[in-house]
Write a protein that holds these residues in place. Structure first.
Motif, PDB file in Angstrom:
ATOM      1  N   GLY A 233       0.774  -1.233   0.000  1.00  0.00           N
ATOM      2  CA  GLY A 233       0.000   0.000   0.000  1.00  0.00           C
ATOM      3  C   GLY A 233       0.799   1.273   0.000  1.00  0.00           C
ATOM      4  N   ILE A 234       2.131   1.153  -0.126  1.00  0.00           N
ATOM      5  CA  ILE A 234       2.996   2.335  -0.164  1.00  0.00           C
ATOM      6  C   ILE A 234       3.671   2.404  -1.529  1.00  0.00           C
ATOM      7  N   LEU A 235       3.710   3.591  -2.098  1.00  0.00           N
ATOM      8  CA  LEU A 235       4.347   3.830  -3.391  1.00  0.00           C
ATOM      9  C   LEU A 235       5.693   4.512  -3.159  1.00  0.00           C
ATOM     10  N   TYR A 236       6.707   4.080  -3.907  1.00  0.00           N
ATOM     11  CA  TYR A 236       8.060   4.622  -3.784  1.00  0.00           C
ATOM     12  C   TYR A 236       8.491   5.163  -5.141  1.00  0.00           C
ATOM     13  N   MET A 237       9.037   6.393  -5.136  1.00  0.00           N
ATOM     14  CA  MET A 237       9.405   7.039  -6.391  1.00  0.00           C
ATOM     15  C   MET A 237      10.569   8.013  -6.174  1.00  0.00           C
ATOM     16  N   ALA A 238      11.546   7.988  -7.066  1.00  0.00           N
ATOM     17  CA  ALA A 238      12.664   8.938  -7.021  1.00  0.00           C
ATOM     18  C   ALA A 238      12.322  10.178  -7.836  1.00  0.00           C
ATOM     19  N   HIS A 239      12.884  11.323  -7.427  1.00  0.00           N
ATOM     20  CA  HIS A 239      12.620  12.564  -8.155  1.00  0.00           C
ATOM     21  C   HIS A 239      13.697  13.586  -7.817  1.00  0.00           C
ATOM     22  N   PRO A 240      13.870  14.612  -8.669  1.00  0.00           N
ATOM     23  CA  PRO A 240      14.821  15.682  -8.347  1.00  0.00           C
ATOM     24  C   PRO A 240      14.355  16.483  -7.133  1.00  0.00           C
ATOM     25  N   ALA A 241      15.306  17.050  -6.430  1.00  0.00           N
ATOM     26  CA  ALA A 241      14.979  17.930  -5.306  1.00  0.00           C
ATOM     27  C   ALA A 241      14.630  19.304  -5.872  1.00  0.00           C
ATOM     28  N   ALA A 242      13.453  19.398  -6.452  1.00  0.00           N
ATOM     29  CA  ALA A 242      13.077  20.586  -7.215  1.00  0.00           C
ATOM     30  C   ALA A 242      12.869  21.789  -6.310  1.00  0.00           C
ATOM     31  N   THR A 243      13.397  22.917  -6.716  1.00  0.00           N
ATOM     32  CA  THR A 243      13.131  24.170  -6.016  1.00  0.00           C
ATOM     33  C   THR A 243      11.751  24.669  -6.431  1.00  0.00           C
TER      34      THR A 243
END
Length: 511
Positions: free
Chosen positions: A186-196
């Motif tokens: 039930g948990i989703l994991y996703m990488a992403h940029p540390a966007a300003t």
């Protein structure tokens, strides 16, 4: 957003170049239809010293795929040995990622640069529903609890209802997103940029930074609501996807760093900077990944056996290692889409130059990948685990290594390919009960016996395939680099149970 405006304006200017390159994908020499596996006398340099079998792709059965009369209407085909299937052409002719299977349906994006996502009847190829995405470039999807999760290369994580395509929630995460999500419990994991400028959301846990000042974050969010549970600082984007096993999130970043995080609160369990080149696979307390190295001046790649709890390698040297010039800087990483095509794809979505958040210098130094499209498609020589064997496709070899002691059980050398010299002939294998199913850069689809590397079937589809196939109910599903979704009906229950990239929503199917 001004960046999106720039990308939209660049589309028309890039269209002619992209269409020309897409057409070039389908040009492949005619190949003979006959048996194509033969033993060879040479032995490997690895621990097992086993004889190397050869597979000759120039002898594959030629299959003439039909040209559908129109987009999104499936056309049937047959093989010389009596199998059948269908092919569905998606609009735009773009590279298609691994489809996901659930409840008789396939879920697939319209490719890098598209704004469409589809549900397709898995038996007939009939389109059940279609949605438009606000941003371009849907990734491979994962399915769990009646929900389908995917992200767009340009910015957004999306969760939709499996049966209707209705958007349940979505969140802008930053540009670009070059990996795909994972789901567990039930948990989703996703990488992403540390966007300003990205709105901050309240999270339950605030773990100590794994990589202080890192350019990216790994997000854990509630699958049904999007509620943030934790975010962890990491050094860069994730190769292909996070991998979930036994309450731990494992992943590899493009700079070659391997991570293990506590799935509950995001705390760091271990971090190793070890020139890793693929997403890991975990089985029985052991982690298996590919890494690169040097033997003299020769670039090599091989398998590493690692203790999953501590991250320490069990062997002094890489296993089943082979030459890997595709990993050298500017050599493309072995991605089954040419450098010219990935440049055109990037240009078509507004990337004259990739944004700093992509950190492509890292990817180029470690993997030879220098474009956003190339990183989006990169899967490396990612292994699978089945029946106590660690199996992977690496360069022009298919390897089987015993998980218990690292001894090589068998190795197959693949010859007769018309793919670019020094590249990856196959994407990572999909694993059936007794066979591996591999899709090739120059349009081959083959099955190989897991016990000894013997050939099952070998077809020359003349449809270049960059991503791992999926398996369900006796069918093999593959997306091509020129915008087609192919279903091969094998007539054998062996081709089943591999329902997404990596086999399941955790990207860690082990049998």
């Amino acid at each position: 957003m001004s960046f999106h405006t720039r990308r939209t304006l660049s589309l028309c200017a890039s269209l002619c170049l992209f269409v020309g390159i897409s057409a070039a994908f389908s040009l492949h020499p005619e190949q003979k239809a006959e048996s194509n596996a033969a033993p060879a006398a040479k032995t490997t340099d690895g621990p097992g010293k086993q004889a190397v079998r050869k597979i000759d792709l120039s002898a594959a059965m030629n299959v003439n795929l039909p040209a559908p009369r129109q987009d999104l209407v499936a056309a049937s085909f047959g093989t010389p040995d009596g199998r059948s299937g269908w092919v569905l052409r998606l609009p735009g002719g773009r590279p298609i990622a691994t489809p996901a299977y659930a409840d008789g349906m396939l879920f697939v994006g319209g490719g890098y640069g598209s704004h469409e996502f589809y549900a397709v009847d898995a038996e007939t190829g009939r389109v059940i529903w279609k949605i438009q995405t606000g941003d371009d470039g849907p990734t491979a999807a994962v399915v769990a609890d009646g929900l389908v999760a995917f992200n767009t290369e340009s910015c957004t994580l999306v969760v939709v209802d499996e049966w209707t395509g209705r958007v349940i929630w979505q969140e802008w995460l930053g540009d670009p997103l070059m990996s795909q999500p994972a789901i567990d419990k039930g948990i989703l994991y996703m990488a992403h940029p540390a966007a300003t400028g990205r709105p901050q959301k309240r999270a339950e846990f605030h773990p100590r930074p794994a990589s202080p000042g890192g350019s990216h974050r790994l997000l854990a969010a509630d699958l049904r609501t999007g509620r943030h549970i934790w975010e962890q600082e990491i050094s860069g984007d994730v190769i292909t996807a996070p991998v979930l096993s036994d309450g731990t999130v494992y992943f590899t970043t493009f700079d070659g760093s391997s991570y293990a995080l506590n799935a509950a609160d995001g705390s760091l369990l271990w971090l190793k900077v070890n020139a890793a080149t693929s997403a890991p696979v975990i089985a029985n307390g052991q982690l298996y990944e590919t890494r690169k190295g040097l033997t003299g001046k020769e670039m090599i790649e091989g398998l590493a056996r690692v203790d999953a709890k501590q991250g320490n390698a069990r062997d002094k040297d890489l296993i089943a290692k082979s030459k890997a010039d595709y990993l050298r800087k500017d050599n493309g990483g072995g991605v089954a889409i040419s450098a010219q095509a990935t440049a055109a794809l990037d240009s078509s979505v507004g990337f004259g130059t990739a944004p700093p958040s992509a950190k492509l210098a890292q990817a180029n130094n470690n993997l030879g990948v220098s474009s956003v499209a190339g990183a989006w498609a990169f899967q490396g020589s990612r292994a699978a685990v089945s029946k106590g064997q660690v199996l992977n496709a690496q360069g022009n070899y298919i390897n089987s290594v015993r998980a218990s002691d690292g001894r090589q059980s068998w190795q197959v050398e693949v010859v007769g390919s018309h793919a670019a010299a020094g590249g990856q002939i196959f994407s990572p294998p999909a694993v059936g009960r007794d066979y591996l199913y591999l899709a090739g850069a120059d349009g081959h689809l083959v099955s190989v016996n897991q016990n000894d590397g013997g050939m099952g079937f070998s077809y020359a589809l003349k449809a270049p395939i960059a991503f791992q196939p999926a398996l369900a109910k006796g069918n093999v599903y593959a997306g091509t680099s020129d915008g087609r979704l192919i279903c091969l009906k094998t007539g054998n229950k062996d081709a089943d149970g591999w329902y997404a990239w990596g086999g399941n929503a955790q990207h860690n199917k082990v049998q």
